[in-house]
Design a protein around this motif. Structure first.
Motif, PDB file in Angstrom:
ATOM      1  N   GLY A  47       0.812  -1.211   0.000  1.00 29.51           N
ATOM      2  CA  GLY A  47       0.000   0.000   0.000  1.00 29.51           C
ATOM      3  C   GLY A  47       0.844   1.259   0.000  1.00 29.51           C
ATOM      4  N   ILE A  48       0.174   2.364  -0.306  1.00 30.70           N
ATOM      5  CA  ILE A  48       0.774   3.699  -0.270  1.00 30.70           C
ATOM      6  C   ILE A  48      -0.039   4.539   0.701  1.00 30.70           C
ATOM      7  N   LEU A  49       0.632   5.191   1.638  1.00 33.60           N
ATOM      8  CA  LEU A  49      -0.020   6.109   2.569  1.00 33.60           C
ATOM      9  C   LEU A  49       0.366   7.540   2.214  1.00 33.60           C
ATOM     10  N   LEU A  50      -0.614   8.431   2.182  1.00 34.57           N
ATOM     11  CA  LEU A  50      -0.339   9.852   1.962  1.00 34.57           C
ATOM     12  C   LEU A  50      -0.584  10.619   3.253  1.00 34.57           C
ATOM     13  N   THR A  51       0.414  11.367   3.694  1.00 33.01           N
ATOM     14  CA  THR A  51       0.251  12.148   4.917  1.00 33.01           C
ATOM     15  C   THR A  51      -0.690  13.332   4.712  1.00 33.01           C
ATOM     16  N   HIS A  52      -0.749  13.853   3.486  1.00 32.55           N
ATOM     17  CA  HIS A  52      -1.695  14.918   3.156  1.00 32.55           C
ATOM     18  C   HIS A  52      -1.708  15.120   1.644  1.00 32.55           C
ATOM     19  N   GLY A  53      -2.546  16.048   1.186  1.00 35.59           N
ATOM     20  CA  GLY A  53      -2.815  16.156  -0.235  1.00 35.59           C
ATOM     21  C   GLY A  53      -2.067  17.229  -0.994  1.00 35.59           C
ATOM     22  N   HIS A  54      -0.930  17.690  -0.511  1.00 35.24           N
ATOM     23  CA  HIS A  54      -0.136  18.655  -1.253  1.00 35.24           C
ATOM     24  C   HIS A  54       0.696  17.944  -2.321  1.00 35.24           C
ATOM     25  N   PHE A  55       0.932  18.631  -3.427  1.00 36.27           N
ATOM     26  CA  PHE A  55       1.527  17.989  -4.610  1.00 36.27           C
ATOM     27  C   PHE A  55       2.864  17.331  -4.335  1.00 36.27           C
ATOM     28  N   ASP A  56       3.677  17.951  -3.469  1.00 35.19           N
ATOM     29  CA  ASP A  56       5.031  17.427  -3.255  1.00 35.19           C
ATOM     30  C   ASP A  56       5.040  16.115  -2.478  1.00 35.19           C
ATOM     31  N   HIS A  57       3.892  15.736  -1.932  1.00 29.85           N
ATOM     32  CA  HIS A  57       3.793  14.473  -1.198  1.00 29.85           C
ATOM     33  C   HIS A  57       2.968  13.428  -1.942  1.00 29.85           C
ATOM     34  N   ALA A  58       2.295  13.847  -2.993  1.00 30.85           N
ATOM     35  CA  ALA A  58       1.381  12.930  -3.701  1.00 30.85           C
ATOM     36  C   ALA A  58       1.643  12.860  -5.197  1.00 30.85           C
ATOM     37  N   HIS A 125      -1.778  22.121   9.363  1.00 32.27           N
ATOM     38  CA  HIS A 125      -1.078  22.436   8.114  1.00 32.27           C
ATOM     39  C   HIS A 125      -2.038  22.316   6.938  1.00 32.27           C
ATOM     40  N   SER A 126      -2.917  21.322   7.009  1.00 35.67           N
ATOM     41  CA  SER A 126      -3.992  21.145   6.034  1.00 35.67           C
ATOM     42  C   SER A 126      -5.120  20.398   6.730  1.00 35.67           C
ATOM     43  N   LYS A 127      -6.296  20.456   6.167  1.00 35.00           N
ATOM     44  CA  LYS A 127      -7.435  19.737   6.750  1.00 35.00           C
ATOM     45  C   LYS A 127      -7.233  18.227   6.680  1.00 35.00           C
ATOM     46  N   CYS A 128      -6.439  17.784   5.711  1.00 42.56           N
ATOM     47  CA  CYS A 128      -6.314  16.348   5.441  1.00 42.56           C
ATOM     48  C   CYS A 128      -5.044  15.729   6.007  1.00 42.56           C
ATOM     49  N   SER A 129      -4.356  16.435   6.897  1.00 42.70           N
ATOM     50  CA  SER A 129      -3.101  15.911   7.439  1.00 42.70           C
ATOM     51  C   SER A 129      -3.358  14.736   8.373  1.00 42.70           C
ATOM     52  N   LEU A 130      -2.634  13.649   8.144  1.00 45.44           N
ATOM     53  CA  LEU A 130      -2.706  12.457   8.982  1.00 45.44           C
ATOM     54  C   LEU A 130      -1.323  12.126   9.526  1.00 45.44           C
ATOM     55  N   PHE A 139       5.093   9.001  11.556  1.00 46.34           N
ATOM     56  CA  PHE A 139       5.242   9.708  10.288  1.00 46.34           C
ATOM     57  C   PHE A 139       4.245  10.857  10.299  1.00 46.34           C
ATOM     58  N   ALA A 140       4.769  12.076  10.457  1.00 47.23           N
ATOM     59  CA  ALA A 140       3.919  13.238  10.764  1.00 47.23           C
ATOM     60  C   ALA A 140       3.722  14.180   9.586  1.00 47.23           C
ATOM     61  N   GLY A 141       4.234  13.843   8.416  1.00 43.11           N
ATOM     62  CA  GLY A 141       4.052  14.732   7.276  1.00 43.11           C
ATOM     63  C   GLY A 141       4.625  16.112   7.548  1.00 43.11           C
ATOM     64  N   ASP A 142       3.862  17.145   7.195  1.00 42.45           N
ATOM     65  CA  ASP A 142       4.342  18.517   7.363  1.00 42.45           C
ATOM     66  C   ASP A 142       3.759  19.193   8.593  1.00 42.45           C
ATOM     67  N   VAL A 143       3.279  18.419   9.538  1.00 47.26           N
ATOM     68  CA  VAL A 143       2.755  19.001  10.770  1.00 47.26           C
ATOM     69  C   VAL A 143       3.904  19.428  11.678  1.00 47.26           C
ATOM     70  N   VAL A 144       4.881  18.558  11.823  1.00 44.46           N
ATOM     71  CA  VAL A 144       6.017  18.823  12.706  1.00 44.46           C
ATOM     72  C   VAL A 144       7.310  18.454  11.987  1.00 44.46           C
ATOM     73  N   PHE A 145       8.322  19.299  12.176  1.00 49.69           N
ATOM     74  CA  PHE A 145       9.632  19.036  11.609  1.00 49.69           C
ATOM     75  C   PHE A 145      10.653  18.823  12.720  1.00 49.69           C
ATOM     76  N   ASN A 146      11.880  18.548  12.312  1.00 46.89           N
ATOM     77  CA  ASN A 146      12.958  18.335  13.270  1.00 46.89           C
ATOM     78  C   ASN A 146      13.064  19.525  14.229  1.00 46.89           C
ATOM     79  N   LYS A 147      13.046  20.699  13.675  1.00 48.75           N
ATOM     80  CA  LYS A 147      13.075  21.926  14.483  1.00 48.75           C
ATOM     81  C   LYS A 147      12.070  22.895  13.883  1.00 48.75           C
ATOM     82  N   GLY A 148      10.824  22.714  14.228  1.00 47.32           N
ATOM     83  CA  GLY A 148       9.796  23.611  13.710  1.00 47.32           C
ATOM     84  C   GLY A 148       8.489  22.880  13.492  1.00 47.32           C
TER      85      GLY A 148
END
Length: 203
Positions: A47-58, A125-130, A139-148
């Motif tokens: 399977g493929i999991l998408l953390t959210h629907g922004h182009f750079d991740h999908a 970050h988006s309504k669809c962030s998982l 695996f937090a997508g673009d919700v949380v980064f290493n420092k930020g």
């Protein structure tokens, strides 16, 4: 479980390829099919999991799913982003055929082959962030980064929802946090990072 990270050419987003013996799970698809094939090798993609629907991740999700004959799993809210370049920020990128998608509910456990995945809704970050908690890796997508933390000024972003998501992450049991961009971080470093931005957003 073995995890390999591929840095894509789309805003240097991360694609993660997880392996349990001969089974493979892909998280986000900014990387090309060729890049992913090289890592997958003879493994079976479950399977493929998408953390959210922004182009750079999908970006390459339909092509990759078709090649490996697997489903794409995403939040139901991701459909709005994925079908509209103005909302996924991909200029001409859009998905019109969702027949290969499975839309997920949050706070559920999903089993794909030998992978046990706990799913958390993490809007802000988006309504669809998982967030996907697999073993002890979040695996937090673009919700949380290493420092930020992720931006809240894009379509569907919301500071109050981000605050709630950061508080939820504080209480999850993980050792490593894998973000949508940049390096992984530890639970210890994230304890400081999360607290800093929770204070900031609480003002």
């Amino acid at each position: 479980m073995k995890i390999e990270r591929i840095i894509s050419n789309h805003l240097e987003s991360n694609t993660f390829v997880l392996k349990n013996e001969d089974e493979v799970l892909i998280i986000d698809t900014g990387a090309t099919l060729k890049q992913i094939q090289e890592v997958v090798g003879n493994g079976k993609v479950v399977g493929i999991l998408l953390t959210h629907g922004h182009f750079d991740h999908a970006f390459n999700a339909p092509q990759i799913a078709q090649h490996f004959n697997c489903k794409i799993y995403a939040a139901s809210a991701a459909k709005e982003n994925l079908s509209d370049p103005g909302k996924n920020y991909g200029e001409n990128f859009k998905i019109e055929d969702f027949s290969n998608f499975v839309f997920l509910r949050s706070e559920k456990e999903l089993s794909l082959g030998s992978f046990k995945i706990n799913i958390f809704s993490l809007p802000g970050h988006s309504k669809c962030s998982l967030g996907f908690l697999i073993d002890d890796v979040l695996f937090a997508g673009d919700v949380v980064f290493n420092k930020g933390i992720g931006r809240t000024d894009l379509y569907g972003g919301d500071k109050k929802e981000m605050l709630s998501s950061l508080k939820l992450i504080q209480h999850l049991n993980f050792r490593t946090l894998a973000s949508g961009h940049g390096e992984n971080s530890t639970a210890e470093s994230q304890a400081r990072n999360l607290q800093t931005f929770i204070r900031f957003l609480s003002r």
